[in-house]
Enzyme design. Sequence first.
Site, PDB file in Angstrom:
ATOM      1  N   VAL A   1       0.836  -1.203   0.000  1.00 34.90           N
ATOM      2  CA  VAL A   1       0.000   0.000   0.000  1.00 34.90           C
ATOM      3  C   VAL A   1       0.871   1.253   0.000  1.00 34.90           C
ATOM      4  O   VAL A   1       0.589   2.230  -0.708  1.00 34.90           O
ATOM      5  CB  VAL A   1      -0.950   0.003   1.211  1.00 34.90           C
ATOM      6  CG1 VAL A   1      -1.813   1.266   1.223  1.00 34.90           C
ATOM      7  CG2 VAL A   1      -1.830  -1.240   1.202  1.00 34.90           C
TER       8      VAL A   1
ATOM      9  N   GLU B   1     -10.325   5.954   6.513  1.00 38.07           N
ATOM     10  CA  GLU B   1     -11.253   5.262   5.616  1.00 38.07           C
ATOM     11  C   GLU B   1     -10.691   3.925   5.152  1.00 38.07           C
ATOM     12  O   GLU B   1     -11.430   2.947   5.005  1.00 38.07           O
ATOM     13  CB  GLU B   1     -11.556   6.142   4.401  1.00 38.07           C
ATOM     14  CG  GLU B   1     -12.615   5.582   3.468  1.00 38.07           C
ATOM     15  CD  GLU B   1     -14.017   5.595   4.076  1.00 38.07           C
ATOM     16  OE1 GLU B   1     -14.603   4.505   4.254  1.00 38.07           O
ATOM     17  OE2 GLU B   1     -14.514   6.697   4.381  1.00 38.07           O
TER      18      GLU B   1
ATOM     19  N   VAL C   1     -11.093  -0.022   6.949  1.00 34.01           N
ATOM     20  CA  VAL C   1     -12.241  -0.917   7.057  1.00 34.01           C
ATOM     21  C   VAL C   1     -12.522  -1.724   5.797  1.00 34.01           C
ATOM     22  O   VAL C   1     -12.609  -2.942   5.847  1.00 34.01           O
ATOM     23  CB  VAL C   1     -13.508  -0.140   7.485  1.00 34.01           C
ATOM     24  CG1 VAL C   1     -14.760  -1.010   7.365  1.00 34.01           C
ATOM     25  CG2 VAL C   1     -13.353   0.347   8.917  1.00 34.01           C
TER      26      VAL C   1
ATOM     27  N   ARG D   1      11.907   0.174   7.645  1.00 39.13           N
ATOM     28  CA  ARG D   1      12.568  -0.565   8.731  1.00 39.13           C
ATOM     29  C   ARG D   1      14.068  -0.683   8.511  1.00 39.13           C
ATOM     30  O   ARG D   1      14.844  -0.606   9.455  1.00 39.13           O
ATOM     31  CB  ARG D   1      11.937  -1.950   8.864  1.00 39.13           C
ATOM     32  CG  ARG D   1      10.521  -1.909   9.419  1.00 39.13           C
ATOM     33  CD  ARG D   1       9.956  -3.307   9.574  1.00 39.13           C
ATOM     34  NE  ARG D   1       8.606  -3.270  10.116  1.00 39.13           N
ATOM     35  CZ  ARG D   1       7.834  -4.344  10.287  1.00 39.13           C
ATOM     36  NH1 ARG D   1       8.308  -5.535   9.959  1.00 39.13           N
ATOM     37  NH2 ARG D   1       6.619  -4.241  10.765  1.00 39.13           N
ATOM     38  N   ARG D   2      14.453  -0.905   7.262  1.00 40.95           N
ATOM     39  CA  ARG D   2      15.881  -0.982   6.963  1.00 40.95           C
ATOM     40  C   ARG D   2      16.164  -0.166   5.697  1.00 40.95           C
ATOM     41  O   ARG D   2      15.341  -0.133   4.766  1.00 40.95           O
ATOM     42  CB  ARG D   2      16.338  -2.429   6.780  1.00 40.95           C
ATOM     43  CG  ARG D   2      15.744  -3.127   5.584  1.00 40.95           C
ATOM     44  CD  ARG D   2      16.240  -4.571   5.488  1.00 40.95           C
ATOM     45  NE  ARG D   2      15.844  -5.207   4.247  1.00 40.95           N
ATOM     46  CZ  ARG D   2      14.657  -5.715   4.013  1.00 40.95           C
ATOM     47  NH1 ARG D   2      13.722  -5.675   4.944  1.00 40.95           N
ATOM     48  NH2 ARG D   2      14.388  -6.273   2.847  1.00 40.95           N
TER      49      ARG D   2
ATOM     50  N   LYS E   1      -6.332  -0.810  11.026  1.00 43.03           N
ATOM     51  CA  LYS E   1      -7.595  -1.147  11.697  1.00 43.03           C
ATOM     52  C   LYS E   1      -7.395  -1.629  13.130  1.00 43.03           C
ATOM     53  O   LYS E   1      -8.208  -1.345  13.999  1.00 43.03           O
ATOM     54  CB  LYS E   1      -8.403  -2.169  10.913  1.00 43.03           C
ATOM     55  CG  LYS E   1      -7.825  -3.558  10.777  1.00 43.03           C
ATOM     56  CD  LYS E   1      -6.826  -3.611   9.687  1.00 43.03           C
ATOM     57  CE  LYS E   1      -6.775  -4.855   8.906  1.00 43.03           C
ATOM     58  NZ  LYS E   1      -5.952  -4.716   7.684  1.00 43.03           N
TER      59      LYS E   1
ATOM     60  N   GLY F   1      -5.874  -5.600  -1.613  1.00 47.68           N
ATOM     61  CA  GLY F   1      -4.862  -5.235  -2.602  1.00 47.68           C
ATOM     62  C   GLY F   1      -4.362  -3.819  -2.417  1.00 47.68           C
ATOM     63  O   GLY F   1      -5.045  -2.960  -1.862  1.00 47.68           O
TER      64      GLY F   1
ATOM     65  N   ASP G   1      -9.298  -9.904  11.984  1.00 52.58           N
ATOM     66  CA  ASP G   1      -9.260  -8.722  11.131  1.00 52.58           C
ATOM     67  C   ASP G   1     -10.664  -8.141  10.956  1.00 52.58           C
ATOM     68  O   ASP G   1     -10.877  -6.934  11.108  1.00 52.58           O
ATOM     69  CB  ASP G   1      -8.663  -9.083   9.767  1.00 52.58           C
ATOM     70  CG  ASP G   1      -8.673  -7.933   8.782  1.00 52.58           C
ATOM     71  OD1 ASP G   1      -7.704  -7.151   8.770  1.00 52.58           O
ATOM     72  OD2 ASP G   1      -9.658  -7.793   8.029  1.00 52.58           O
TER      73      ASP G   1
ATOM     74  N   LYS H   1     -12.559  -4.404  12.314  1.00 55.26           N
ATOM     75  CA  LYS H   1     -13.311  -3.513  11.430  1.00 55.26           C
ATOM     76  C   LYS H   1     -14.739  -3.312  11.919  1.00 55.26           C
ATOM     77  O   LYS H   1     -15.282  -2.207  11.830  1.00 55.26           O
ATOM     78  CB  LYS H   1     -13.295  -4.080  10.010  1.00 55.26           C
ATOM     79  CG  LYS H   1     -11.895  -4.104   9.400  1.00 55.26           C
ATOM     80  CD  LYS H   1     -11.852  -4.852   8.083  1.00 55.26           C
ATOM     81  CE  LYS H   1     -10.455  -4.827   7.489  1.00 55.26           C
ATOM     82  NZ  LYS H   1     -10.373  -5.581   6.215  1.00 55.26           N
TER      83      LYS H   1
END
Length: 434
Positions: free
Chosen positions: A18, A131, A134, A49-50, A107, A304, A203, A207
Site C-alpha cells: 500500500v 477510511e 475498514v 525498517r531498513r 484497523k 490489494g 481482522d 473492522k
Amino acid sequence: MKRTTGPLRVALLGHGTVGAETARAVTGRAAELADRIGAPVELAGIAVRRARQLPGIDDSLITTDAQALVSRGDIDVVIELIGGIEPARSLVVTAMEAGACVVTANKALIARDGADLHRIAHKQGVALAYEAAVAGAVPVLRPLRQSLAGDRLQRVTGIVNGTTNFVLDRMTRSGGTLQGALQEAQRLGYAEADPTADVSGADAAAKMAILARLAFDTELPLGDVHTEGIAHLGPGDIAHARANGCVIKLVGICDRTPDGVNARVHPTLIPLEHPLAGVRGADNGILVEARAAGELMFHGAGAGGLATSSAVLGDLVAVCRDRVAGAGPERHSVSRVLPVRPLALVAARHHVSMFVTDEPGVLSRVSAVFAEEGVSLETVRQEGLGSAAQLALVTHLATDAAVTEVMNRLRELPCTRGTIRSIRLLGTRQKATS
C-alpha cells in the site's frame, strides 16, 4: 486547524504494497492532486525498517528513524501504513502533538485506541482519518460520519475481509479445500504469508468494532466483538449451503436494540437472493440499515494495494483541503456509552445438521429437544444414508443461549452419530425500526 499557505509536506511511514502505491501516486500525480487540493503536495520523507533504495524515490527522502521524521514540526500530514499497535501508536501520537494530521489504514490501532486518538487529535486541532482501515476502496466511514449523521442507524451487516471472501467464494465456485483456496489467495496477493488474522476472524472483528463505534456513536471495546473464524469449514459445508440455496460468507454484524448494541463476526449462511450473496472474490460488501434512509449497499474492491491506496489518497485529499482552507477537523466524540448485549441474548435463525441412526422415532426425539428449549423449527429435512440419516433443521429466530443448550442436549442423545454442526442463517431483511 493550522492553515497551510505553501506546499503541503507529507511523511509516509511504511513502504509495503500500500505504501508503494501511495508514494507512486503522490509523486506521479502531483499536478492532479494539487488541482484537487488547491495547493501542491510534496513527499517529505519515507520511513522504512531498513535502509534500501526505493524505485522512483530520491534516496534523500528515505530514513530508518520514523520518530525523527514525525517529530520535525514541518510535516502537514503523516500517513501511517506500518500496521500493528506499536510503534504505530507512539508515532501517530507524536505526529499529532507536532501539529500534523494523520491518515492511517491501521484497523487494529483504530479498533483498540480510536477513541483516545480522536481525543488527542481534537486537543491538538488536527485531523485523524482512516477510511482505508475498514473496506479497502469502498467508501463507508465517511457516509456514516457525514451523509447519515442526521439519521438513526440500526444495523450494519458486512463482508469486510477480502481474503476470507475470496477463499469461500473460490471453494463455492470451484470446489476444493480451504487450504487450497487460501494458497491461491496468497499467490494472487489477496492474503498475507501469515493469514491467521484473516482466517480467525480477528481482522473482520477489528473492522466491525470501528463500524459499530461510528454507526452508534458509542464506545465498543474490541474484546466485546464475538469472533469466530472459518478454519473449520470444508467442502461438505459448502455443498450443504448450496443444497439449501445459500452461500457461506464470513459476516460481521453490529446492531442496535432498545437493550443496547451487539457486534459479532462468524460464518453465515446467506440466501442467494440477498445482496451480500453476490459479493464475489476479494470484494467487500456492507449493508447499512437506517430508520429514514432504509437500506444502503456499499460494494467494491476490498483487498490489494491499489484498492487500499485509493482510500488512503481520498483521506489525504480531504485532510489537505481542510488544511489549505484552515478548516477545523471534523468533530468526533462519543455522546453515550450504550450497554453491550452478550451474544447469548442475540436472536438469529440457525441451520443445524447432524447424523443420526436411521430408525423410527428419531426425528420426534430430536424435534422434542428443540421444543423443550423453546426453539421453534422452520423446516426439517431428512436424507437416509444406509444405517444412518442426515438431518438438516432450520430454526426460527432463537437466542444463541437456547441453541447452545439444544446442541448440548442433542450430543447426549443415543441416536446421535458424529459431529453436530450449527451455522447462523442471515434472515430475510427487515425494515429498520427505532
